[in-house]
Motif scaffolding. Sequence first.
Motif, PDB file in Angstrom:
ATOM      1  N   PRO A  61       0.805  -1.235   0.000  1.00 15.75           N
ATOM      2  CA  PRO A  61       0.000   0.000   0.000  1.00 15.75           C
ATOM      3  C   PRO A  61       0.836   1.281   0.000  1.00 15.75           C
ATOM      4  N   ASP A  62       2.036   1.251   0.529  1.00 17.86           N
ATOM      5  CA  ASP A  62       2.851   2.468   0.564  1.00 17.86           C
ATOM      6  C   ASP A  62       3.688   2.653  -0.706  1.00 17.86           C
ATOM      7  N   GLY A  63       3.445   1.833  -1.705  1.00 19.71           N
ATOM      8  CA  GLY A  63       4.134   2.004  -2.980  1.00 19.71           C
ATOM      9  C   GLY A  63       5.430   1.234  -3.100  1.00 19.71           C
ATOM     10  N   THR A  64       5.896   0.691  -1.993  1.00 19.93           N
ATOM     11  CA  THR A  64       7.083  -0.167  -2.075  1.00 19.93           C
ATOM     12  C   THR A  64       6.623  -1.561  -2.501  1.00 19.93           C
ATOM     13  N   HIS A  65       7.548  -2.438  -2.680  1.00 13.71           N
ATOM     14  CA  HIS A  65       7.147  -3.796  -3.018  1.00 13.71           C
ATOM     15  C   HIS A  65       7.979  -4.793  -2.242  1.00 13.71           C
ATOM     16  N   ARG A  66       7.466  -6.005  -2.209  1.00 15.11           N
ATOM     17  CA  ARG A  66       8.187  -7.074  -1.536  1.00 15.11           C
ATOM     18  C   ARG A  66       9.564  -7.221  -2.135  1.00 15.11           C
ATOM     19  N   GLY A  67      10.460  -7.762  -1.374  1.00 16.37           N
ATOM     20  CA  GLY A  67      11.840  -7.889  -1.830  1.00 16.37           C
ATOM     21  C   GLY A  67      12.071  -8.978  -2.854  1.00 16.37           C
ATOM     22  N   TYR A  68      11.006  -9.571  -3.328  1.00 19.27           N
ATOM     23  CA  TYR A  68      11.171 -10.604  -4.353  1.00 19.27           C
ATOM     24  C   TYR A  68       9.932 -10.637  -5.225  1.00 19.27           C
ATOM     25  N   GLY A  69      10.101 -11.193  -6.413  1.00 24.08           N
ATOM     26  CA  GLY A  69       8.967 -11.398  -7.310  1.00 24.08           C
ATOM     27  C   GLY A  69       8.737 -12.882  -7.493  1.00 24.08           C
ATOM     28  N   GLU A  70       7.767 -13.196  -8.294  1.00 22.59           N
ATOM     29  CA  GLU A  70       7.411 -14.602  -8.472  1.00 22.59           C
ATOM     30  C   GLU A  70       7.152 -14.932  -9.938  1.00 22.59           C
ATOM     31  N   PHE A  71       7.759 -16.003 -10.373  1.00 23.49           N
ATOM     32  CA  PHE A  71       7.388 -16.597 -11.650  1.00 23.49           C
ATOM     33  C   PHE A  71       6.287 -17.596 -11.342  1.00 23.49           C
ATOM     34  N   LEU A  72       5.566 -18.012 -12.349  1.00 27.32           N
ATOM     35  CA  LEU A  72       4.495 -18.950 -12.064  1.00 27.32           C
ATOM     36  C   LEU A  72       4.244 -19.934 -13.185  1.00 27.32           C
TER      37      LEU A  72
END
Length: 101
Positions: A61-72
């Motif tokens: 919500p604060d515009g930052t993002h988790r420290g990782y992404g995900e392939f699927l």
Amino acid sequence: MIRVLEQVTGGVIKRFLDSKGVPKNCPLCSQDEMSISIFDPEGEQAGTGKAPAVRVIHELPDGTHRGYGEFLRVCLNCGYIHYIRDTEVLAFMDEGGDNEL
Ligand SMILES: [Zn+2]
């Protein structure tokens, strides 16, 4: 948010999963082969392994993002979605494991 990293292709994800001993079939319904999500708007690269893999980034919500992404990858029979953290895939590439033989 969805980002595409040109160098991470569907083929890289496939080789990563193979190298880790992850079965191709769906763990829920045992359908033969799950489909790795790729960015291929023209539909021209299906099956080549050369289309970039879709990477999902969760924005907070604060515009930052988790420290990782995900392939699927998705089971086209029962809809089960298997998320693969990008950290391990990128480390695999750094180790040279993505080189095609
Ligand atoms: Zn399934």
